[in-house]
Write an enzyme that holds these catalytic residues in place. Structure first.
Site, PDB file in Angstrom:
ATOM      1  N   ASP A  32       2.293  -9.216   9.173  1.00  0.00           N
ATOM      2  CA  ASP A  32       1.618  -9.749   9.253  1.00  0.00           C
ATOM      3  C   ASP A  32       0.252 -10.910   9.163  1.00  0.00           C
ATOM      4  OD1 ASP A  32       0.193  -6.300   8.877  1.00  0.00           O
ATOM      5  OD2 ASP A  32       1.662  -6.576   7.116  1.00  0.00           O
ATOM      6  N   MET A  77       0.888  -0.788   0.495  1.00  0.00           N
ATOM      7  CA  MET A  77       0.013  -0.054   0.170  1.00  0.00           C
ATOM      8  C   MET A  77       0.176   1.324  -0.042  1.00  0.00           C
ATOM      9  SD  MET A  77      -3.167  -0.482   1.832  1.00  0.00           S
ATOM     10  CE  MET A  77      -2.730  -0.597   3.789  1.00  0.00           C
ATOM     11  N   LEU A  80       6.385   3.526   1.808  1.00  0.00           N
ATOM     12  CA  LEU A  80       7.480   1.898   1.659  1.00  0.00           C
ATOM     13  C   LEU A  80       8.420   1.889   2.209  1.00  0.00           C
ATOM     14  CD1 LEU A  80       8.304   0.817  -2.118  1.00  0.00           C
ATOM     15  CD2 LEU A  80       6.427   0.215  -0.592  1.00  0.00           C
ATOM     16  N   HIS A  81       8.921   0.618   2.880  1.00  0.00           N
ATOM     17  CA  HIS A  81       9.870   0.909   4.343  1.00  0.00           C
ATOM     18  C   HIS A  81      11.113  -0.136   4.063  1.00  0.00           C
ATOM     19  CE1 HIS A  81       7.930  -1.925   6.225  1.00  0.00           C
ATOM     20  NE2 HIS A  81       6.432  -0.771   6.683  1.00  0.00           N
ATOM     21  N   ARG A 109       2.632   2.878   9.415  1.00  0.00           N
ATOM     22  CA  ARG A 109       2.054   3.420  10.397  1.00  0.00           C
ATOM     23  C   ARG A 109       2.571   4.273  12.055  1.00  0.00           C
ATOM     24  NH1 ARG A 109      -2.191  -0.621   9.498  1.00  0.00           N
ATOM     25  NH2 ARG A 109      -4.029   0.296   8.448  1.00  0.00           N
ATOM     26  N   GLN A 127      -9.666  -2.540   2.755  1.00  0.00           N
ATOM     27  CA  GLN A 127      -8.986  -3.295   3.527  1.00  0.00           C
ATOM     28  C   GLN A 127     -10.304  -2.971   4.925  1.00  0.00           C
ATOM     29  OE1 GLN A 127      -5.858  -4.343   1.840  1.00  0.00           O
ATOM     30  NE2 GLN A 127      -5.071  -3.909   3.894  1.00  0.00           N
ATOM     31  N   HIS A 140       9.310  -3.665   3.769  1.00  0.00           N
ATOM     32  CA  HIS A 140       9.063  -3.760   2.242  1.00  0.00           C
ATOM     33  C   HIS A 140      10.477  -3.786   1.621  1.00  0.00           C
ATOM     34  CE1 HIS A 140       5.507  -0.689   3.207  1.00  0.00           C
ATOM     35  NE2 HIS A 140       4.873  -1.764   3.171  1.00  0.00           N
TER      36      HIS A 140
HETATM   37  O1  PAF Z   1       0.089  -5.967   3.784  1.00  0.00           O
HETATM   38  C1  PAF Z   1      -0.068  -5.174   2.785  1.00  0.00           C
HETATM   39  O2  PAF Z   1       0.472  -3.917   3.026  1.00  0.00           O
HETATM   40  C2  PAF Z   1      -2.315  -5.296   2.377  1.00  0.00           C
HETATM   41  O3  PAF Z   1      -2.531  -5.293   3.347  1.00  0.00           O
HETATM   42  C3  PAF Z   1      -1.571  -5.872   1.016  1.00  0.00           C
HETATM   43  C4  PAF Z   1      -1.488  -7.120   1.280  1.00  0.00           C
HETATM   44  C5  PAF Z   1      -0.789  -4.821  -0.357  1.00  0.00           C
HETATM   45  C6  PAF Z   1      -3.651  -5.659   0.080  1.00  0.00           C
HETATM   46  O4  PAF Z   1      -3.636  -4.301   0.249  1.00  0.00           O
END
Ligand code: PAF
Length: 298
Positions: free
Chosen positions: A159, A39, A42-43, A196, A70, A46
């Protein structure tokens, strides 16, 4: 031969049609494709997932899409950080081949009416307080997998529930992709890196790192044979005492099924979701039963 900085910049595409033009060319050339869905904002977490994808495929696609589906109405969709230029620069540095930056209309055209739902694993934990989270994630991830048809896709262990839900989705729907996972990246004081974290005030930031420390210490105690219920109760009181403002859950679960457990007989995870002001932080730690564990007389 060294590439010029421009040659290293990823291709940016905004439509599925453009995306398929590139993936089609790569496939015809016999190249494999790795996808990292994100999303944005980026850090290092990612970037480490992007590196895993690069190590396991010829071409790297990173998607950036802040997925409204979501987020529940009370959540942080509007304030979620959007840092497109910085994100593309970071992806250039890691030599991503393509950044997919679709609009909301491209992903959810008029009359969009389909939801992908995974049962069981989405019954509780994050789903209890974020009711739209997993249907939103599984719907967008299914779309991204169908749009990019990658050989591999990489998700973070931070996650953890999401990772298991996506593995189940791919298995249940026979989607021809291998899901790889990357370990949680942490700040030097142990705080799990998250987009966040930038919401935290300096004072909250000081408290935030204690989540990892308490999860880690609790996991160690349980791995060494302490009772799960007592350790979880102790951890909860420590979190409250240290200054967290609220707790959605702190649980020890089976590492594969996420079923609650009261004895450590198989690999488990301790998972927590806590609040500092209006910021929700999640983290988790693996707990492995000791190899010499069990009753030696049995
Ligand atoms: O983990 C995330 O950043 C989001 O939940 C994802 C997997 C990109 C789906 O929007």
């Amino acid at each position: 031969m060294a590439n010029s900085p421009d040659a290293l910049r990823p291709i940016i595409v905004r439509t599925v049609k453009q995306l398929r033009g590139h993936t089609g060319q790569w496939r015809r050339a016999g190249q494999t494709i790795g996808l990292v869905p994100t999303m944005g904002a980026l850090h290092d977490g990612h970037i480490s997932l992007a590196q895993i994808a690069k190590d396991n495929a010829d071409r790297l696609i990173v998607s950036i899409f802040v997925n409204s589906k979501q987020f529940s109405p009370h959540e942080d969709f509007d304030r979620y950080p959007r840092e497109q230029d910085a994100d593309v620069a970071k992806l250039a540095a890691v030599q991503a081949d393509l950044v997919f930056l679709p609009s909301a209309d491209e992903m959810y055209g008029e009359g969009f009416a389909t939801t992908i739902h995974v049962d069981d694993l989405t019954r509780d934990l994050c789903a209890a307080t974020r009711p739209r989270l997993f249907d939103g994630v599984t719907t967008i991830v299914t779309k991204l997998l169908l749009q990019t048809t990658p050989d591999i896709a990489v998700f973070g262990e931070k996650d953890y529930q999401q990772l298991l839900v996506i593995r189940r989705l791919v298995r249940d729907l026979d989607i021809a992709v291998t899901i790889l996972s990357g370990p949680t990246k942490r700040e030097p004081d142990g705080l799990a890196i998250s987009s966040r974290n930038q919401y935290l005030t300096p004072e909250q930031r000081g408290v935030a790192a204690q989540l990892n420390r308490i999860l880690r210490d609790t996991a160690d105690e349980i791995a060494q044979g302490s009772g799960i219920a007592a350790q979880v109760a102790l951890a909860k009181s420590k979190l409250t005492g240290i200054g967290f403002d609220g707790m959605d859950y702190l649980e020890v679960r089976d590492a594969d099924t996420l079923e609650p457990i009261d004895r450590l007989e198989r690999p488990a995870r301790i998972l927590g979701a806590v609040w500092l002001g209006t910021t929700r932080l999640i983290d988790n730690r693996e707990i492995l039963p000791s190899k010499s564990g069990g009753d030696p007389l049995v």
